[in-house]
Scaffold this active site. Structure first.
Site, PDB file in Angstrom:
ATOM      1  N   HIS A 167      -2.202   7.602   7.043  1.00 52.56           N
ATOM      2  CA  HIS A 167      -1.225   8.467   6.368  1.00 52.56           C
ATOM      3  C   HIS A 167      -1.892   9.763   5.894  1.00 52.56           C
ATOM      4  CE1 HIS A 167       2.507   6.253   6.197  1.00 52.56           C
ATOM      5  NE2 HIS A 167       1.939   5.173   5.681  1.00 52.56           N
ATOM      6  N   HIS A 224      -4.258   1.572   7.756  1.00 57.02           N
ATOM      7  CA  HIS A 224      -2.885   2.097   7.795  1.00 57.02           C
ATOM      8  C   HIS A 224      -2.724   3.245   6.789  1.00 57.02           C
ATOM      9  CE1 HIS A 224       1.676   1.338   7.848  1.00 57.02           C
ATOM     10  NE2 HIS A 224       1.499   2.135   6.808  1.00 57.02           N
ATOM     11  N   GLU A 225      -3.209   3.025   5.559  1.00 55.08           N
ATOM     12  CA  GLU A 225      -3.045   4.056   4.523  1.00 55.08           C
ATOM     13  C   GLU A 225      -3.916   5.280   4.807  1.00 55.08           C
ATOM     14  OE1 GLU A 225      -0.539   3.618   2.765  1.00 55.08           O
ATOM     15  OE2 GLU A 225      -0.335   1.474   3.084  1.00 55.08           O
ATOM     16  N   GLY A 255       0.827  -1.197   0.000  1.00 57.46           N
ATOM     17  CA  GLY A 255       0.000   0.000   0.000  1.00 57.46           C
ATOM     18  C   GLY A 255       0.862   1.247   0.000  1.00 57.46           C
ATOM     19  N   GLN A 298       2.895   9.936   1.325  1.00 53.92           N
ATOM     20  CA  GLN A 298       4.251   9.373   1.343  1.00 53.92           C
ATOM     21  C   GLN A 298       5.100   9.807   0.153  1.00 53.92           C
ATOM     22  OE1 GLN A 298       2.437   5.274   2.121  1.00 53.92           O
ATOM     23  NE2 GLN A 298       4.444   5.070   3.030  1.00 53.92           N
ATOM     24  N   CYS A 319       5.950  -0.298   6.726  1.00 56.29           N
ATOM     25  CA  CYS A 319       5.594   0.900   5.972  1.00 56.29           C
ATOM     26  C   CYS A 319       6.778   1.291   5.095  1.00 56.29           C
ATOM     27  CB  CYS A 319       5.286   2.038   6.955  1.00 56.29           C
ATOM     28  SG  CYS A 319       4.833   3.580   6.157  1.00 56.29           S
ATOM     29  N   LEU A 320       6.502   1.654   3.853  1.00 56.41           N
ATOM     30  CA  LEU A 320       7.594   2.045   2.952  1.00 56.41           C
ATOM     31  C   LEU A 320       8.303   3.306   3.443  1.00 56.41           C
ATOM     32  CD1 LEU A 320       6.038   1.291  -0.568  1.00 56.41           C
ATOM     33  CD2 LEU A 320       7.700  -0.073   0.728  1.00 56.41           C
TER      34      LEU A 320
HETATM   35 NI    NI Z   1       2.706   3.256   5.495  1.00 51.26          NI
END
Ligand code: NI
Length: 170
Positions: free
Chosen positions: A138, A134-135, A46, A51, A92-93
């Site tokens: 963000h 989670h997304e 995701g 991000q 998480c990226l």
């Molecule tokens: Ni993330």
């Protein structure tokens, strides 16, 4: 399509609150396509626009086994969430190589616009439910490490700052 640079925690821009997308136009479709390419290139499940330093309510995900079913959520809203919670491991990226357990609603129903601008609803459970929550965090400027203890978060912050410094030094 192009890969986009991903902001790394604790970059303060990760705490920006995204605004709704006004229209799903060519610019947004290009953003979506670039985000999908970026997500796959980094082996993520995701990615939120936050991000990649674009502060509009856009998410891409792919929780399929084959990583061949991209899902696009524009202006997502959770319209129902289960009373039941589940503890799952998250990464998480923006916080590479860090994984920890976070408690989330076990199931959520989300309403969003797709890449075609059409509204749809998704009933999510398991990894997809975790990923949606989670997304969406963000998009309100929240990174999953904020659910962890202060001690853990401080350690992660230090580790990430060092990693970034080492990379810049080359
Ligand atoms: Ni993330």
């Amino acid at each position: 399509m192009a890969q986009l640079p991903i902001l790394r925690y604790p970059d303060p821009r990760l705490h920006t609150v995204a605004r709704p997308v006004a229209a799903v136009d060519e610019r947004i479709r290009r953003l979506v396509d670039d985000m999908i390419e970026t997500m796959y290139a980094n082996e993520g499940v995701g990615l939120a626009a936050t991000q990649v330093d674009v502060h509009e309510r856009v998410i891409v995900m792919d929780t399929s086994d084959q990583h061949n079913q991209p899902l696009v959520l524009i202006n997502p809203e959770i319209i129902e969430s289960s009373a039941e919670f589940a503890l799952g491991e998250e990464g998480c990226l923006s916080v590479p190589a860090i994984y920890d357990k976070v408690e989330r609603h076990a199931r959520v129903t989300v309403r969003a616009l797709g890449r075609d601008g059409q509204s749809f609803e998704l009933q999510a459970e398991g990894l997809t439910s975790v990923c949606v929550q989670h997304e969406m965090d963000h998009l309100i400027g929240k990174v999953f490490v904020e659910y962890l203890s202060n001690l853990k978060r401080d350690r992660i912050r230090t580790k990430m700052l060092k990693k970034t410094r080492d990379e810049q030094r080359g």
